[in-house]
Structure formats: structure tokens, C-alpha cells
Design a protein around this motif. Structure first.
Motif, mmCIF file in Angstrom:
data_model
loop_
_atom_site.group_PDB
_atom_site.id
_atom_site.type_symbol
_atom_site.label_atom_id
_atom_site.label_comp_id
_atom_site.label_asym_id
_atom_site.label_seq_id
_atom_site.Cartn_x
_atom_site.Cartn_y
_atom_site.Cartn_z
ATOM 1 N N ALA A 486 0.842 -1.198 0.000
ATOM 2 C CA ALA A 486 0.000 0.000 0.000
ATOM 3 C C ALA A 486 0.878 1.249 0.000
ATOM 4 O O ALA A 486 0.649 2.196 -0.766
ATOM 5 C CB ALA A 486 -0.927 -0.012 1.213
ATOM 6 N N ILE A 489 2.795 1.544 -3.517
ATOM 7 C CA ILE A 489 1.996 1.965 -4.670
ATOM 8 C C ILE A 489 1.576 3.424 -4.532
ATOM 9 O O ILE A 489 1.801 4.245 -5.429
ATOM 10 C CB ILE A 489 0.763 1.042 -4.818
ATOM 11 C CG1 ILE A 489 1.225 -0.376 -5.151
ATOM 12 C CG2 ILE A 489 -0.149 1.562 -5.910
ATOM 13 C CD1 ILE A 489 0.157 -1.417 -4.965
ATOM 14 N N SER A 490 1.005 3.748 -3.369
ATOM 15 C CA SER A 490 0.530 5.120 -3.221
ATOM 16 C C SER A 490 1.707 6.087 -3.169
ATOM 17 O O SER A 490 1.648 7.193 -3.709
ATOM 18 C CB SER A 490 -0.338 5.250 -1.974
ATOM 19 O OG SER A 490 0.436 4.988 -0.829
ATOM 20 N N ALA A 672 -3.918 2.144 -8.711
ATOM 21 C CA ALA A 672 -3.288 2.074 -7.398
ATOM 22 C C ALA A 672 -4.306 1.647 -6.352
ATOM 23 O O ALA A 672 -4.021 0.827 -5.483
ATOM 24 C CB ALA A 672 -2.682 3.428 -7.029
ATOM 25 N N THR A 676 -4.142 -1.714 -4.110
ATOM 26 C CA THR A 676 -4.067 -1.620 -2.655
ATOM 27 C C THR A 676 -5.171 -2.448 -2.006
ATOM 28 O O THR A 676 -4.929 -3.171 -1.041
ATOM 29 C CB THR A 676 -4.178 -0.150 -2.209
ATOM 30 O OG1 THR A 676 -3.224 0.610 -2.934
ATOM 31 C CG2 THR A 676 -3.929 -0.012 -0.734
ATOM 32 N N VAL A 680 -4.352 -5.423 0.569
ATOM 33 C CA VAL A 680 -4.814 -5.380 1.959
ATOM 34 C C VAL A 680 -5.833 -6.482 2.216
ATOM 35 O O VAL A 680 -5.795 -7.149 3.246
ATOM 36 C CB VAL A 680 -5.395 -3.993 2.298
ATOM 37 C CG1 VAL A 680 -6.033 -4.000 3.677
ATOM 38 C CG2 VAL A 680 -4.310 -2.946 2.229
ATOM 39 N N THR A 738 9.649 -0.238 2.621
ATOM 40 C CA THR A 738 9.293 0.458 1.391
ATOM 41 C C THR A 738 10.055 1.757 1.219
ATOM 42 O O THR A 738 10.254 2.216 0.097
ATOM 43 C CB THR A 738 7.787 0.764 1.387
ATOM 44 O OG1 THR A 738 7.125 -0.244 2.112
ATOM 45 C CG2 THR A 738 7.262 0.789 -0.018
ATOM 46 N N THR A 765 -3.973 6.326 2.517
ATOM 47 C CA THR A 765 -3.817 4.916 2.143
ATOM 48 C C THR A 765 -3.133 4.137 3.265
ATOM 49 O O THR A 765 -3.525 3.016 3.581
ATOM 50 C CB THR A 765 -2.976 4.796 0.861
ATOM 51 O OG1 THR A 765 -3.482 5.732 -0.078
ATOM 52 C CG2 THR A 765 -3.052 3.415 0.292
ATOM 53 N N ALA A 769 -4.680 1.034 5.186
ATOM 54 C CA ALA A 769 -4.073 -0.308 5.139
ATOM 55 C C ALA A 769 -3.835 -0.844 6.555
ATOM 56 O O ALA A 769 -4.140 -1.998 6.849
ATOM 57 C CB ALA A 769 -2.758 -0.263 4.364
#
Ligand SMILES: Nc1ncnc2c1ncn2[C@@H]1O[C@H](COP(=O)(O)OP(=O)(O)O)[C@@H](O)[C@H]1O
Ligand SMILES: [Mg+2]
Lengths: 794, 237
Positions: A486, A489-490, A672, A676, A680, A738, A765, A769
């Protein structure tokens, strides 16, 4: 026998695997169904021609199959003559398509098909359309138009063409979309041929005729019949289909990988909990191979069952997914769901295969169970880290660190993939090494409570998590993955969104552009009217490469006197390397009109997006490609014209670029978000599963605690706080795994755009998540604990 | 033979020089205080574990040098196992549990053969029941039927009655005795219960990984359990 019986008895242990397969196969089935439904079907505009002969497709620089290589007019005339000689061919018609757009009140009438809406009148014979009023065009200033335009026969109609606006007399109307000019007019406006239609009388042997036509074109093309004719369609439809396929394709790939991960994790856990039983089987004579086959067999059965349910779910979900793709405008027009067998069979095969693949690791560790484990008094916890886990975890961690550096110093093209690779590695490493990280973290986090509190809770949570690290890790791992993905990507979307405007501002500040408004491009007349500014005329060029066959590249017609000498081309270094040429050499290209022309490479320059990678004189491009249109004209703000041609608009260049970017970003955002949700959702499932398995496995522990005076409330609190703590630890690890990749992307973008780009995280996000995982995990653990402690009659 | 376990940096001498033979057709009980090495002896003898030193022969074959594949085949074909608890695969019926060793050996189980084996332990009527539908004594009898379906050279039982009440214990033990008497089934049984041990022909007493004593039992002697208990008490003192 054993595999099936085990599933019947221990269905709880397989529930998560089953659900993961259902969701995964559901998504994959939707993808296949939509792909199948969206496959090209013959367009009404050519559906009345039983045989369509098309030229071959060239590949682009990435190797993807793209534009058809055009035949020159004389090559086409030669083919037409030979097709006419085939027995049973009634007529041979060259299909022409070019830009034509009606104008009303000096504004182009919006039409997404405009780029290929102009045709020759004889093309109408290929279509299912009939004349509804008036007659065919006889003079070059006459045209037949579709009734959808609402212009009656006899009226005068201003039509925009590539050279400018012209007024035509509507000689008749037809019940399909488009503008039908005389064949002579059409041949002037679209020279070069890629499609030839054959008309045959009803009842003729179509396939024989197609075979003959096919042998006439030989290697240069193919003769299509039936549904295969669907590939003859306007480019905008192909483009929409491509976008839609990318969107759901990405989701399906994500679903595929997460399903493998979740299946692997849940089955590994199920195996750990069954060591005693597996030991018993080993004791009474099962060899490791048989144990292995049993575990794989169980996975195959669960995978198959899950796939069947997943296919049903896919069938029901497909219309909803089509509707949401429709809303994003990434489906071919008039798409509807068609359910045929192959998407379902393929999804089932994929689902079963994925389950078996996910069971691979579990089956290996099950096969290693020693027979003596049947005699162990309690299901004792294994060592927190096996040697394989150490090695794999550290190796992947090392790879991730290397990739993170490459992300920061690499070039723009590879950066995104490198960043994703980095994160995948670090996330996997975090999940694998979780058992060793969890120990000190738990020790640290619970120390103040354990020392001060007089209740049993803090002491128990601490002891449980410190001594059952492996079980704790199996709860934290899916959270690491979910939060990691999450954030990744975001974070990528947001960081790039920050970098792009910064770069655009730098490049386009103080510029304006003339943009065609509702038209797909600016005509030559509009370009001539605005002699100042960059007015690129894009075209497609075909190069025969000895090793790779016909390759299509982007050519640009420029009016910049520096590189617009006839007979010459200016290449950038990338293109020169690709074509293996140097300044002074000659490249031979085939233009859109099918003519093959040698060009001298005048210069090779460093890449510059504003100039283009293969630059020709504007006049040369126009001479060989009458269908080309200029996208827009860039100029300095103080050079902006006072007057604009019909339909054109003056825009602030920066703002325009940002708006364009935002349209693309909408798609990216949707992608996205979908990814996500998938990530999740899956991890929630995995967390819930490991909590459930742990809970059921701890039935005796709970019984002991209860007999020692623990109330149901206290034990529930214990389970929930244990889970909550693990979810938080997992979230932090996921976030940490990340950040290096995002930092790499940011520093790479900084260097490239020459502006300060920092990592941007999407707080929404991230919260979503973490909370999603927390809610699913604690709910599952509370439910299971409550269920385990319920008094039973048996 | 010797068996040394590594526990951390410490070495545990679980078996410290044990030499013993179990003649065909005899029923031997192994007794001793907790931690004296009973289970270890049994596991080594049955090919579940390897001795640190020494040799083990089963029906003439030296099993101490076998690899895991050979030992799997040995366990499957020559040795039958009954443990204290968790003897059955929960997902399978009684009959399916009994068939299992044959299936692992790649043999198609004969329905009549399986029913006969279950009937022999008094469970001919319960072939279709799952373990959860059987009492503890019945589960042990199913385990016994499964252990015997391959006609093993040795039957090995580790506290087979440890989790049962007196009455059902007696049923299982009588069954073991019957097998020895009627079919000359060589049987090894670990137990800490003098009454259980009294069903055997010979009782071996272990202490600290060594054979401390040996008691031949006379079938007609009525006071066997108390003699065994007295011996145990002496050992533990
Ligand atoms: N897997 C093992 N690892 C370490 N020590 C063990 C292991 N199994 C047994 N032992 C030790 O070996 C000794 C003998 O154990 P065991 O044969 O189980 O005794 P018994 O069955 O007589 O109670 C004991 O001290 C026990 O703690
Ligand atoms: Mg023991």
C-alpha cells in the motif's frame, strides 16, 4: 483418499487457502472474461466483406506488434488486379481511412472516431450501411455522411481535413457513421494501403477465395475471414482496449502473486500444526514422497474447489467490472459480457496450479517431518529461524539493498521497475526475518507494562510472543506485505506526481500552446497561420531491420530550418544506436504511402523530447503521409497570435500539461486503489487465518489458563492485545521496507528534473491499510478465542 | 548400544550401554522411572531413532546402518506401532486407518482382510466410524488392528494404556496377550503400570539408561503385579 479426507476433516485449516483461491481466481476469471468479451469483432463498417486482405504488422522498438506496413499505390493496384482474377470475386475494394470532421458554428463536432472517419465511397460497399437518402458522391466536392450527423442531403457542410477546412455538398446520407467521398478524393487524402476488401456473391466458397487471395499476397500480408476480420478497426478502439487490458491485467498479476503468497503462508502454517499427525503417518510407513504428494494433493483439491467457486464469482463480478472500466472509458464501444468456456477453464487451471505452487514449500517441510514427531508430547515450537530462512532472508535483503542503490542512480526508464523490485525484495526479507526482529521489539514494547502491571495480561502477552516467535511472525508477515505494498503503490504515485509538475514548470514556464480543442489535431492551414512556434507533424516510419524484420518508429516533420532539409534526417543518439547508423550514413524508410525512400542522416544529436528522435522536414512528411495531423503548436507567451483558426484554443502550456497529466493520473489512481485493495484484502485474509490457526492450536493453553482462574474477558483481552501489537510491528516493518525504494525514486527524479523531490507518502492509504489489517486481525482473533473458549458438550 | 542426546551444550546419556535381545514370540514389558530411557530404547529398537553407537537387529537384519528410505520400508513392513494417544488420523474412518499402511506400501487393501483385522480386536461393527466417534479404548484397538495389518515381526507399544481407565486398559492388554499366545506376536511394551507389565512374559527394568533388573514372570502366579510394584519401588528408592 487421504488428501480428500483431510480436507473434509480439517476444513478450517484450508478455509483461508480456499478463500484466497476464490478471490484470486475470481479476479483472474474477470480478467479473462473481459479480455474474451473485448476481443475484436468485425466492425459493421467492413462486415459485409467476407474476405479482408491486410498487410503485415510491424513491431515497435520494444518488440510489440503495432502498425500495418502499408503497400504503395502501385503495389496495391497490382494486388487488386490479381484479386479480381480470382474466380467468384465480384469486386475488390481498397479501404481508405483518413481524418474528416464536421464543423458547426466554426467548432469541430466532437467525434472520437474523427481520425479515421473519412472513406472512399466504394468502401461503403464493404459496410452493412445503406444509402438512406440522396445519391452517391459524383464530384470531388460531394460527400455522403452518416445520418447520426443530422445533416440532410442537399445541404452544404464544412468538413475539417488535414490540409484545412473545406465545404462539401451532402449528396446523400447513410445509416452508419462516417464521411464517404469520391474514390479519387479519398485516394488523395489517404495514400498507401493496408486493407483491401473482397466482395463475393452470396453462397460462394469464401474460404477457397481467401486461400487464393492469401497465396497471392504471400508473406506480405494475410487474408482474413469470419471473426478474424475484427482486427480491422479504428485505432482509438484498439487504444481503449489496450488501456483496459493493462488495468485489469495488472490487477490479475497482483492477484496471482498474492494468491501464491497467501496459499504458501496458510499451508505452511497448516503443516506446522499437523506435524504430529504427519509424524504418525511417517511412523506407519509413509515415505517422504508420499507425504509430499498428500500435501500437494490437498492443495490441488482445495485449488480446484476454490477455482470453481471463483469462476462463478467471476461470472457475477464481470458485469460490474465492465461497468467500472466503462466509467473510466477504457473499453471498446458497445462492449458486453460474453461467457465462453476457455476463460473459465483457463482460470481454473491457473487457480489449481497456483494452489499447488503455493503448497510447494509446505510440502517440502511436511516431507521433512521426522517419524519421531508423532511421539512428541506437545506441538512444541520449532526454532524461530531455520537455516534456509536465514539464508533466504539475508540473501533477499542483500539483493534489495543493491537494487535500492540502482534505483537511485539508474536511468528514468528502469527506475520504476527497479523501485518495485527493491520493495518486493525488502518486503519479502522483512517477512522472512520477522522472527528475529519481533523478539527485541516485543521485549522493548512490553517492558514498561510487564514491570509495572500486576495483572496477568502484560506478562502473558510478553511470554507468548517471545516464545512463539514463529507463530507471531506468521501473523506479522502478511501485515508487512499489505502495508508495504500500500505504501509503495501510493507513495510511487504521489512522489511522481510531485516530480512531474516540478519538471513541467521548469520546461514550459512562459510558454503557450495552440491546442485543437475538440479536433484530434491542427490542420496545415492552422499551422501556416501561426508561423511561429514548434509545430511537429508526427508520422510513422517503417524500417526493415535485418535481424528483427519490419519495425515501426516515430518520425517527426519539423519546420525548424535547422533540421528540415528534404532528403535528410536528424536522429538522436538512442535512435541512431537502435538503427545502427551514424551521421553521414543512409537509412532507407518506408513512408505511410508505401514508398521506400533513402534518407541521409545529417546529424546525430543527444535526445531532446521537444525535437524528436527521428526528425524530417515537414514537407517530406506531408508529401508521404496525407493523413498526418499536428498535435499542437508551442510558442513563447509573447508570440501568441491574436487570431486563431476554427476550433483551436490558446492555452497556458504548463496548465495544459498538468491537465493532461491529471487525466492519466486518474487511471493510475484507480489502478493504485485497486491494487491496494487487493493487497490489503489478501493480507487481512492471511492474518485472520494465522490468528485462527493459532487460536485453535492453543485450545489447551486456554483451557489451562481458564482453570487457573482467567476469565473469558481476560483471555479475550490477551488475544486481542497480542494481535494488535503484532499488527503494529508488522506495519512499521512494512513501512520501513518500502522507504528505501521510494527514497531511491525521489533522488533519481531530483537528479533528472533538477528540482528537489522528496518522498511523499499517502497518509490516507497508509492509515487505511493499517486499520484494515488491524480490524481484520483482531476481529478474527477475538472470534476464534471466543469460539475456542465456548463451553462444549462433547 | 548407546544413545546420547545433545541438549544445548550438555550431553544426556539416555542409553548407556544396553545389550538385550527380544526372542520371537515373547511379550516384553519395559519399566523404569521417568527419564530412565524407556522410550529411547523402544524408538531405537523400532527404527524411529538411531543409536549413537552399537547395533540393532530386527528379524536378522542390521538396521543401525540403514538410511531413512530403508527404515521407512522397515517400519512399514516389519514393525507395528501403538502409542499412548493420537494414534489415528482424525479424518479417516476406522477401516481407512487400518488400511493406511497397506496403501503406503502401494498395495490395494482387501476389504475382508481389513474387516477381519478389526473383528479380531472386537470392532467388526465399527469400520465406518471416525476416531471422534470412538472411545479411547476403541481407538487404541483400532491402532492395534492397524499395527497388525502388515503382519509385523515386532509390535511396539509405548504406554498403550497410559490414557485409558482400568477397565478399557484391561481389554487392550488381554488383546495383546492373546496375540502373543495365539500368533506368537513378538511384542515390546513400555509402561509404568505394574498391572500392565504383569501381562508380559518378561519385565526389563531400566535406570539411568542401564538395565537394572530383569524379571521372568510365571503365567500362573497371581501376585505378579505386587511383585513388579515392589521391584519398581526398590529401583526408585
Ligand atoms: N529429543 C531429546 N533431546 C534431548 N534429550 C532427550 C530427548 N529425548 C529424551 N531425552 C532425554 O533422554 C532421557 C531419556 O528419555 P526417555 O527415553 O524419554 O525416558 P522415559 O521414556 O523413560 O521417560 C531423559 O533424560 C530425557 O530428558
Ligand atoms: Mg517415555
Amino acid at each position: 483418499m487421504l488428501a480428500a479426507a483431510n480436507i473434509r476433516e480439517h476444513w478450517r485449516a484450508f478455509l483461508a487457502t480456499f478463500l484466497a483461491v476464490v478471490v484470486g481466481v475470481g479476479l483472474i476469471a474477470v480478467t479473462f472474461i473481459l479480455y474474451d468479451s473485448g476481443r475484436p469483432r468485425p466492425q459493421p463498417r467492413v462486415a459485409d466483406a467476407p474476405v479482408l486482405v491486410v498487410s503485415n504488422q510491424a513491431v515497435d522498438q520494444t518488440g510489440a506488434v503495432r502498425d500495418r506496413v502499408p503497400w504503395s499505390e502501385s503495389e496495391a493496384a497490382d494486388l487488386v488486379r490479381q484479386f479480381d482474377g480470382i474466380d467468384g470475386v465480384e469486386a475488390t475494394i481498397i479501404d481508405r481511412n483518413f481524418y474528416a470532421q464536421a464543423f458547426a458554428n466554426d467548432e469541430p463536432v466532437a467525434d472520437e472516431a474523427a481520425m479515421e472517419a473519412g472513406h472512399g465511397w466504394s468502401s461503403a460497399r464493404l459496410a452493412t450501411y445503406r444509402l438512406t437518402a440522396g445519391r452517391a458522391p459524383q464530384a470531388d466536392n460531394e460527400v455522403v455522411v452518416g445520418t447520426d450527423l443530422g445533416v440532410p442531403a442537399g445541404s452544404a457542410l464544412p468538413i475539417g481535413l488535414t490540409d484545412g477546412m473545406h465545404t462539401y455538398t451532402v449528396s446523400g446520407t447513410t445509416d452508419g457513421h462516417g464521411f464517404y467521398f469520391t474514390d479519387a478524393e479519398a485516394a488523395r487524402r489517404d495514400t498507401g494501403v493496408t486493407t483491401i476488401g473482397l466482395l463475393v456473391p452470396r453462397g460462394s466458397p469464401v474460404s477457397d477465395i481467401a486461400d487464393r487471395a492469401g497465396s497471392i499476397v504471400g508473406d506480405a500480408g494475410s487474408a482474413l475471414t469470419g471473426d478474424a476480420r475484427g482486427v480491422v478497426e479504428p485505432g482509438y478502439i484498439t487504444h481503449k482496449r489496450f488501456l483496459g487490458a493493462q488495468l485489469i491485467g495488472a490487477m490479475a498479476v497482483m492477484a496471482l502473486f498474492t494468491t501464491i503468497f497467501v496459499v504458501a503462508a496458510t499451508l505452511a502454517l497448516a503443516t506446522t500444526q499437523r506435524r504430529r499427525e504427519i509424524g504418525l503417518l511417517r511412523t506407519i510407513g509413509a515415505d517422504p514422497r508420499q507425504i509430499r504428494r498428500m500435501v500437494l494433493g490437498e492443495a490441488a483439491i482445495v485449488g480446484l474447489l476454490g477455482s470453481v467457486v471463483g469462476c462463478l464469482a467471476g461470472i457475477f463480478a464481470a458485469p460490474a467490472m465492465l461497468a467500472s472500466l466503462d466509467r473510466l472509458d477504457v473499453t471498446p464501444p458497445d462492449s458486453r459480457i460474453i461467457i465462453s468456456a476457455w476463460p473459465l477453464l483457463a482460470s481454473t487451471a491457473v487457480g489449481t496450479g497456483v494452489a499447488v505452487l503455493g503448497a510447494w514449500v509446505a510440502s517440502r517441510s511436511a516431507a521433512r517431518v521426522a517419524p519421531i514427531e508423532a511421539l512428541l508430547d506437545a506441538a512444541t515450537e520449532q526454532r524461530p529461524m531455520s537455516r534456509g530462512r536465514w539464508i533466504a532472508g539475508l540473501a533477499i535483503l542483500g539483493l534489495g539493498v543493491v537494487l535500492a542503490f540502482m534505483t537511485a542512480v539508474g536511468d528514468a526508464d528502469g527506475r520504476l521497475n527497479l523501485a518495485i523490485g527493491t520493495s518486493v525484495c525488502l518486503i519479502a526479507a522483512a517477512a522472512l526475518l520477522a522472527p528475529i526482529v519481533i523478539r527485541p521489539v516485543v521485549r522493548l514494547a512490553t517492558a514498561p507494562f510487564a514491570r509495572r502491571s500486576s495483572g496477568a495480561g502484560a506478562m502473558l502477552v510478553r511470554a507468548e510472543l517471545l516464545n512463539a516467535t514463529r507463530r507471531a511472525a506468521s501473523t506479522a508477515a502478511p501485515v508487512i506485505v499489505a502495508v508495504g505494498f500500500a505504501v509503495l503503490i501510493s507513495g510511487l504515485v504521489d512522489t511522481m506526481r510531485m516530480a512531474y509538475p516540478a519538471e513541467t514548470t521548469k520546461q514550459l514556464a512562459g510558454q503557450v500552446l495552440i491546442d485543437p480543442g475538440n479536433a484530434p489535431g491542427l490542420s496545415d492551414a492552422a499551422v501556416t497561420q501561426n508561423p511561429v512556434g514548434r509545430a511537429a507533424l508526427p508520422t510513422r516510419l517503417f524500417v526493415a531491420r535485418p535481424d528483427a524484420g519490419d519495425t515501426v518508429i516515430d518520425g517527426v516533420g519539423s519546420r525548424d530550418p535547422r533540421w528540415s532539409r528534404p532528403g535528410e534526417a536528424v536522429l538522436d543518439t538512442t535512435m541512431a544506436k537502435f538503427l545502427k547508423v551514424q551521421a553521414g550514413a543512409t537509412v532507407t524508410v518506408r513512408f505511410a504511402d508505401g514508398l521506400i525512400t533513402p534518407l541521409r542522416v545529417a546529424q546525430v544529436l543527444p535526445p531532446d523530447q521537444a525535437r524528436g528522435s527521428f526528425v524530417l522536414s515537414r514537407d517530406t512528411v506531408r508529401e508521404h503521409d496525407p493523413t498526418a495531423l499536428t498535435d499542437n503548436i508551442f510558442m513563447a507567451a509573447d508570440q501568441a497570435p491574436a487570431h486563431l483558426s476554427a476550433g483551436a484554443r490558446l492555452q497556458n502550456a504548463e496548465q495544459f500539461a498538468l491537465e493532461e497529466y491529471n487525466t492519466d493520473a486518474k487511471l493510475t489512481d484507480n489502478l493504485a486503489m485497486m491494487l491496494t485493495v487487493v493487497a490489503v484484502g489478501y493480507s487481512g485474509l492471511a492474518v485472520a487465518n494465522s490468528m485462527a490457526m493459532a487460536g485453535y492450536g492453543r485450545r489447551t493453553d486456554f483451557a489451562v489458563m481458564k482453570s487457573a482462574g482467567g476469565t473469558r474477558r481476560q483471555l479475550l483481552d490477551l488475544a486481542v492485545s497480542e494481535t494488535g501489537l503484532l499488527v503494529l510491528i508488522g506495519s512499521v516493518l512494512g513501512l520501513l521496507a518500502t522507504l528505501p525504494a521510494l527514497a531511491g525514486v525521489a533522488s533519481g527524479l531530483s537528479a533528472e528534473t533538477g528540482t528537489q523531490v522528496t518522498v511523499h507518502l499517502n497518509g490516507g492509504t497508509l492509515t487505511w491499510a493499517v486499520l484494515g489489517s488491524l480490524v481484520m486481525a483482531t476481529a478474527a482473533s477475538a472470534f476464534v478465542t471466543w469460539n475456542v473458549m465456548r463451553p462444549r458438550n462433547r | 548400544m548407546h544413545k546420547v542426546y545433545q541438549r544445548g551444550t550438555q550431553e544426556v546419556q539416555a542409553l548407556d550401554g544396553v545389550s538385550i535381545g527380544f526372542p520371537t514370540g515373547t511379550f516384553t514389558a519395559i519399566m523404569g522411572p521417568s527419564g530412565s530411557g524407556k522410550s529411547t530404547l523402544l524408538q531405537c529398537a523400532a527404527g524411529l531413532d538411531e543409536p549413537s553407537a552399537g547395533q540393532i537387529f530386527v528379524a536378522g537384519a542390521d538396521i543401525s546402518g540403514m538410511d531413512e528410505r530403508q527404515r521407512t520400508a522397515l517400519r512399514r513392513d516389519r514393525i507395528g506401532f501403538v502409542f499412548q494417544a493420537f494414534n489415528l488420523v482424525a479424518s479417516l474412518t476406522a477401516a481407512q486407518n487400518v488400511e493406511l499402511p497397506l496403501r503406503f506400501a502401494g498395495r490395494r487393501p482387501d476389504r475382508a482382510e481389513v474387516t477381519r483385522a478389526l473383528s479380531a480386536v472386537g470392532l467388526g461393527e465399527r469400520t465406518g466410524h471416525r476416531p471422534s466417534e470412538l472411545s479411547g479404548g476403541q481407538q487404541q484397538r483400532v491402532a492395534l488392528a492397524r499395527a497388525l495389518i502388515t503382519r509385523p515381526d515386532v509390535l511396539v507399544a509405548d504406554e498403550p494404556t497410559g490414557a485409558l481407565d482400568t477397565k478399557t486398559s484391561r481389554e487392550v492388554l488381554s488383546l495383546l496377550r492373546l496375540l502373543v499366545d495365539q500368533q506368537s506376536q513378538t511384542t515390546l511394551m513400555v509402561t509404568h503400570d505394574p498391572v500392565a507389565a504383569s501381562y508380559a512374559d518378561v519385565v526389563i527394568f531400566l535406570k539411568d539408561g542401564r538395565i537394572a533388573d530383569r524379571l521372568e514372570l510365571d503365567p500362573t502366579d497371581g501376585s505378579k503385579p505386587s511383585r513388579i510394584a515392589a521391584q519398581m519401588a526398590r529401583l526408585e528408592a
